[in-house]
Design an enzyme around this catalytic site. Structure first.
Site, PDB file in Angstrom:
ATOM      1  CB  CYS A   1      -1.001  -0.051   1.152  1.00  0.00           C
ATOM      2  SG  CYS A   1      -2.475   0.902   0.767  1.00  0.00           S
TER       3      CYS A   1
ATOM      4  CG  HIS B   1      -3.553  -3.685   2.985  1.00  0.00           C
ATOM      5  ND1 HIS B   1      -2.783  -3.156   3.994  1.00  0.00           N
ATOM      6  CD2 HIS B   1      -4.121  -2.636   2.356  1.00  0.00           C
ATOM      7  CE1 HIS B   1      -2.891  -1.835   3.977  1.00  0.00           C
ATOM      8  NE2 HIS B   1      -3.697  -1.494   2.987  1.00  0.00           N
TER       9      HIS B   1
ATOM     10  CD  GLU C   1      -1.287  -6.229   5.145  1.00  0.00           C
ATOM     11  OE1 GLU C   1      -0.993  -6.517   3.974  1.00  0.00           O
ATOM     12  OE2 GLU C   1      -1.485  -5.058   5.531  1.00  0.00           O
TER      13      GLU C   1
HETATM   14  N1  GLN Z   1      -2.085   6.615   2.695  1.00  0.00           N
HETATM   15  C1  GLN Z   1      -2.166   5.866   1.498  1.00  0.00           C
HETATM   16  C2  GLN Z   1      -3.515   5.982   0.819  1.00  0.00           C
HETATM   17  O1  GLN Z   1      -4.473   6.378   1.406  1.00  0.00           O
HETATM   18  C3  GLN Z   1      -1.839   4.409   1.764  1.00  0.00           C
HETATM   19  C4  GLN Z   1      -2.811   3.738   2.675  1.00  0.00           C
HETATM   20  C5  GLN Z   1      -2.290   2.452   3.263  1.00  0.00           C
HETATM   21  O2  GLN Z   1      -1.087   2.206   3.286  1.00  0.00           O
HETATM   22  N2  GLN Z   1      -3.180   1.654   3.794  1.00  0.00           N
HETATM   23  O3  GLN Z   1      -3.626   5.684  -0.334  1.00  0.00           O
END
Ligand code: GLN
Length: 548
Positions: free
Chosen positions: A382, A508, A510
């Protein structure tokens, strides 16, 4: 009709109600029962999505896009099932429903009160998953500790459910602590007695007491607890501290917790619990062939719970590869350029974590540059992917001022920018791109090799995305978008060519790794890190000239 097991906690928080619930659910599932598990949290936030990870640990995301308590992660990892929005309820959500109903005139002029209106709404939600015949047994964990003012309505709701149902349809399991006083060399039962007394005051008596303890419950202790807490002598369970949370189901099986609960619920014992896959996982976990060193670069590293699912995914992937994954926390905010070699040079793989906001960004970008140039296996998640893109833009494409518009609204080169549909959203809670979305993989990519499929589904939690306008330039320079959402064409995975393992995802992985299905991205990352470690050792260390 589903039957209910409620799990309350006494004496102190952090005793592991979530792990206990997940372990019991696992054993019941292994006996052939259809089970699910839910968590009721007594705080006022509508969900934990707006909570800083320092407050409450990681926010777990379900397939259907609910931002939930991290215990749901344990439930999924243990049970290998998906949970949903319905599996996590907070006081905030309960009140929101009741207040909205009141505004709509739903209470017909009545005074709206904690009892019966809030408790009715809690009861409705507690029994919601039991409405259709999907489950035989529903476990419900109540967050917090008996005695907290805020958990009172939940305990009252359980009391009422117990009163409404027959004895064999609903039981209460109370997890407490039996502290060991070193000076007196004694285990003490008094706090447990007090905690049960507090429950009794509101008319709730536990059917089973599970005792967290660092020493075995010797002699007459179990009987003493049973007598003074008014439970049957066989219903006091010892939960000794375990080396790994994954041992808890087997410890509970040894204590017959599942049989005791089934007996009280008047359910037959089902088949002998089938735990082959679990045991296989545990034996791999306990008998590693080697150890590898992985760096976790993030800004919430002071609190282990902040990266819970990532840490558990490492454990699953480590067991799959028969290696111990030694995780080194690297605080991105304190990572200085002149320390990169010292802090990262000895690592076999580096994961750059998800996150929000500007703090610690430069450290992540520097870590990625070091990882890329020194060909250390890399996994970005992310924000970790977004940083990899920024790093590539700055150091390979030569766009010195490349940035994400999250960090710099009017960046000269906004290689990561806000998704179009996010631009008009004002509310913070539950408004990101959340939950499962499809991703199409390019045939000749590393990702395709790892997944072995053309299409995958993964979970998301973000507002910003790869800016398509730059994609052609990136691809020409060696960073390719190998996974995209089939319709929106949103970039989901990037890879760097000429690197043994450099992969980063907008989603994600995970959240989907379980004991029985370790996530392929993590498994391959650990495999690559293991190979890297073996090569490094064969060469007698990393080649000095590459390190800068
Ligand atoms: N802050 C980034 C976004 O909103 C990544 C979010 C995250 O890592 N969950 O896109």
């Amino acid at each position: 009709m589903a039957k209910y097991i409620f799990i309350t906690g006494g004496v102190t928080s952090s005793l592991g109600k979530g792990i206990l619930g997940a372990s019991l659910a696992k054993l019941l599932q292994a006996r052939g029962y259809k089970v699910t598990i839910q968590k009721f949290d007594p705080y006022i936030n509508v969900d934990p999505g707006t909570l800083n990870p320092y407050e409450h640990g990681e926010c777990f995301v379900t397939e259907d896009g609910a931002e939930t308590d991290l215990d749901l992660g344990h439930y999924e990892r243990f049970l290998n099932i998906n949970t949903s929005q319905a599996n996590n309820v907070t006081t905030g959500r309960v009140y929101q429903t009741v207040i909205n109903r009141e505004r709509e005139g739903g209470y017909l002029g009545k005074t709206v009160q904690v009892i019966p209106h809030i408790t009715d709404e809690i009861k409705r939600r507690m029994t919601l998953l039991g409405q259709n015949d999907e489950y035989d047994i529903i476990l419900t964990e109540i967050g917090g500790t008996v005695g907290d003012i805020e958990s009172l309505p939940y305990l009252e709701a359980i009391r009422q459910i117990q009163w409404e149902l027959s004895e064999e349809e609903c039981i209460v399991l109370h997890l407490t602590l039996i502290p060991y006083l070193r000076a007196a060399k004694e285990l003490k039962t008094k706090p447990t007695q007090h905690s049960v007394k507090q429950m009794a005051e509101i008319g709730l008596l536990p059917d089973v007491i599970v005792c967290r303890t660092e020493k075995p419950l010797y002699g007459e202790l179990k009987r003493k607890i049973a007598l003074f807490c008014n439970v049957k002598a066989n219903s006091v369970i010892e939960a000794a501290d375990a080396n790994s949370i994954y041992e808890v189901p087997l410890n509970m099986m040894r204590e017959n917790l599942d049989e005791i609960c089934l007996d009280k619920l008047k359910l037959d014992m089902g088949k002998e619990p089938k735990m082959d896959k679990w045991n296989d996982f545990l034996s791999r976990l306990k008998n590693p062939k080697s150890t590898i060193e992985i760096g976790l670069v993030g800004k919430y590293v002071e609190l282990q719970d902040a990266y819970k699912s990532i840490l558990e995914s490492f454990i699953h992937a480590g067991a799959a590869n028969e290696v111990t994954v030694n995780v080194h926390y690297i605080h991105s905010e304190h990572l200085k350029v002149n320390q990169l070699k010292e802090k990262l040079g000895h690592l076999d793989g580096i994961l750059v974590a998800p996150g929000f906001g500007n703090r610690g960004i430069q450290g992540k970008i520097d870590a990625i540059q070091f990882t890329r140039e020194n060909k250390i296996p890399f996994l970005g998640i992310c924000l970790g992917m977004q940083c990899a893109v920024i790093e590539y833009a700055r150091n390979v494409l030569g766009y010195e001022n490349a940035n994400s518009t999250e960090m710099e609204e009017h960046a000269e080169h906004p290689v990561i920018n806000m998704m179009e549909e996010q631009k008009t959203i004002k509310n913070m809670g539950g408004t990101m791109r959340l939950g499962s979305y499809e991703c199409e993989l390019k045939k000749d990519s590393l990702a395709h090799k790892i997944y072995g499929r053309n299409y995958i589904n993964e979970r998301h939690r973000h507002r910003y995305e790869f800016n398509d306008q730059y994609l052609a330039e990136f691809e020409e320079a060696g960073m390719t978008a190998v996974g995209k959402h089939p319709e929106a064409q949103l970039v989901e995975i990037v890879e760097v060519k000429d690197h043994p393992f450099f992969i980063a995802s907008q989603f994600h992985p995970e959240y989907k790794s379980t004991v029985e299905n370790p996530h392929p991205l993590f498994v391959s990352f650990i495999e690559a890190a293991n190979k890297y470690a073996i090569n490094k050792n064969a060469k007698g260390g990393v080649e000095e000239e590459v390190m800068s």
